[in-house]
Motif scaffolding. Structure first.
Motif, PDB file in Angstrom:
ATOM      1  N   HIS A  93      37.915  38.836  49.502  1.00  0.00           N
ATOM      2  CA  HIS A  93      36.763  39.772  49.305  1.00  0.00           C
ATOM      3  C   HIS A  93      36.246  39.594  47.960  1.00  0.00           C
ATOM      4  O   HIS A  93      35.644  40.664  47.036  1.00  0.00           O
ATOM      5  CB  HIS A  93      37.320  41.235  49.469  1.00  0.00           C
ATOM      6  N   GLY A 123      30.901  37.102  48.464  1.00  0.00           N
ATOM      7  CA  GLY A 123      29.761  38.007  49.273  1.00  0.00           C
ATOM      8  C   GLY A 123      29.612  39.352  49.040  1.00  0.00           C
ATOM      9  O   GLY A 123      30.029  39.801  47.997  1.00  0.00           O
ATOM     10  N   PHE A 163      39.069  38.773  42.342  1.00  0.00           N
ATOM     11  CA  PHE A 163      39.072  40.229  43.065  1.00  0.00           C
ATOM     12  C   PHE A 163      40.046  41.200  42.577  1.00  0.00           C
ATOM     13  O   PHE A 163      40.081  42.266  42.357  1.00  0.00           O
ATOM     14  CB  PHE A 163      39.314  39.826  44.682  1.00  0.00           C
ATOM     15  N   MET A 220      34.398  48.507  45.464  1.00  0.00           N
ATOM     16  CA  MET A 220      35.523  48.203  46.285  1.00  0.00           C
ATOM     17  C   MET A 220      35.546  49.069  47.739  1.00  0.00           C
ATOM     18  O   MET A 220      35.291  50.154  47.152  1.00  0.00           O
ATOM     19  CB  MET A 220      36.759  48.465  45.490  1.00  0.00           C
TER      20      MET A 220
HETATM   21  N1  LIG Z   1      33.054  41.394  42.925  1.00  0.00           N
HETATM   22  C1  LIG Z   1      33.808  42.334  43.322  1.00  0.00           C
HETATM   23  O1  LIG Z   1      34.005  43.533  42.765  1.00  0.00           O
HETATM   24  C2  LIG Z   1      34.464  42.163  44.733  1.00  0.00           C
HETATM   25  C3  LIG Z   1      33.339  42.634  45.835  1.00  0.00           C
HETATM   26  N2  LIG Z   1      33.977  43.321  46.784  1.00  0.00           N
HETATM   27  C4  LIG Z   1      34.838  44.118  47.137  1.00  0.00           C
HETATM   28  N3  LIG Z   1      35.272  44.527  48.296  1.00  0.00           N
HETATM   29  C5  LIG Z   1      34.476  43.765  49.003  1.00  0.00           C
HETATM   30  C6  LIG Z   1      34.354  43.859  50.425  1.00  0.00           C
HETATM   31  C7  LIG Z   1      33.830  42.772  50.955  1.00  0.00           C
HETATM   32  C8  LIG Z   1      32.650  42.027  50.204  1.00  0.00           C
HETATM   33  C9  LIG Z   1      32.715  41.935  48.796  1.00  0.00           C
HETATM   34  C10 LIG Z   1      33.733  42.902  48.276  1.00  0.00           C
END
Ligand SMILES: NC(=O)CCn1cnc2ccccc21
Ligand code: HEM
Length: 289
Positions: free
Chosen positions: A170, A173, A197, A227
């Motif tokens: 995660h 994207g 992450f 998040m």
């Molecule tokens: N760059 C970040 O804070 C992580 C981004 N992010 C956190 N949870 C997610 C779940 C799906 C896609 C991206 C996600």
């Protein structure tokens, strides 16, 4: 029924498929606000594998059943059709490749081309008919906390450490309100595979907010990051938090552990004879392309 994967081609043939996917990723890097296709290809490889049920060995990546509309239209997979459409031209160019191999190789190629770890990938999945499509409802929902996440992954016999390592994907994207009812992050550096992450989870200030779809998510105003509740659960739960800290402090350890659990995920339910050796792919960059 256990599935046995026979190797039908040698590594050079699969490196050719890898290169076709990687080249197409480069050609279409403006997709989804310049995130490119990497993130959605990784998510697709996880969704086609996450339907596996250890009790009867149903679902999983072997049969390539995501190609049938019942599985493709699972409401929890909204948006993955973009990944499927991207792979259609690869499917036509390499008709000998099974859909299960195509979907998992797509994720492996994307991870490596986004500067992630090398994933040794084994081939030989065989297409299964529409009658073998698993029911919807086997993929996880994003709304809940640590107890939900822990019990969900019991289906794969994954430990707390494996769950935390796997969810590091995660970093890639973003959530799209129209796909999942969650939105963000709004940064554009989310197509590099790293341990960011965990760093973000630990170091930034997360504010619970109700988003425009009425769902609670955790936002960081300064950076425009978000998040999911299931992400934040890794911070809230002391047993998960131990591994979040380990991976925030050691990217090599994260890469090693992610490689192991991701390989387990995309190979669940499949027997690989020992002569069916993993293929190790070179990135386009390593090939001077
Ligand atoms: N760059 C970040 O804070 C992580 C981004 N992010 C956190 N949870 C997610 C779940 C799906 C896609 C991206 C996600
Ligand atoms: C508790 C388990 C999980 C939940 C609840 C979950 C949920 C979600 C949700 C809601 C999104 C946003 C989809 C959208 O709005 O477009 C998402 C995106 C994503 N997920 Fe997960 N996920 C989980 C586990 C995983 C795993 C195990 C992987 C890979 C190993 C993964 C990889 C991704 C990627 C790469 C994206 C970004 C896709 C894009 O940018 O289009 N997720 N996930």
């Amino acid at each position: 029924a256990l599935h046995t994967a026979q190797q039908e081609k040698n590594s050079e043939d699969y490196q050719e498929v890898y290169n076709a996917i990687a080249t197409k990723m480069r050609e279409e890097k403006d997709f989804d606000n310049n995130n490119g296709y990497g993130p959605v290809l990784v998510r697709l490889s996880w969704h086609v594998s996450g339907t596996w049920d250890k009790r009867d060995n149903s679902g999983g990546s072997f049969g390539g059943t995501y190609r049938f509309k019942k599985e493709m239209n699972d409401p929890l997979s909204r948006g993955l059709q973009n990944g499927f459409k991207f792979l259609e031209s690869i499917d036509k160019q390499f008709p000998w490749l099974s859909h299960g191999d195509l979907f998992t190789l797509g994720g492996v190629t994307a991870i490596q081309e986004m500067q992630g770890p090398k994933i040794p990938w084994r081939s030989g999945r065989v297409d299964e008919p529409e009658s073998m499509v698993p029911d919807n409802g086997r993929l996880p929902e994003p709304h809940y906390g640590a107890d939900y996440v822990r019990s969900y992954y019991e289906r794969f016999n994954f430990t707390d450490q494996e769950v935390v390592a796997l969810l590091g994907a995660h970093v890639l994207g973003k959530a799209h309100l129209k796909n999942s009812g969650y939105d963000g992050p709004w940064d554009d550096e989310s197509n590099i595979f790293s341990n960011a992450f965990y760093d973000n989870l630990l170091k930034l200030k997360w504010t619970p907010e109700i988003n425009d779809a009425g769902n609670k998510q955790y936002d960081n105003k300064e950076k425009g990051y978000m998040m999911l509740p299931t992400d934040y659960a890794l911070f809230q739960d002391p047993k998960y938090l131990k591994y979040v800290k380990a991976y925030a402090n050691d990217q090599d350890l994260f890469f090693k552990d992610f490689t192991k659990v991701y390989t387990k995920l995309i190979e669940n339910g499949i027997e690989f004879p020992k002569e069916n050796k993993p293929h190790l792919f070179k990135t386009l960059k390593e090939q001077g392309k």
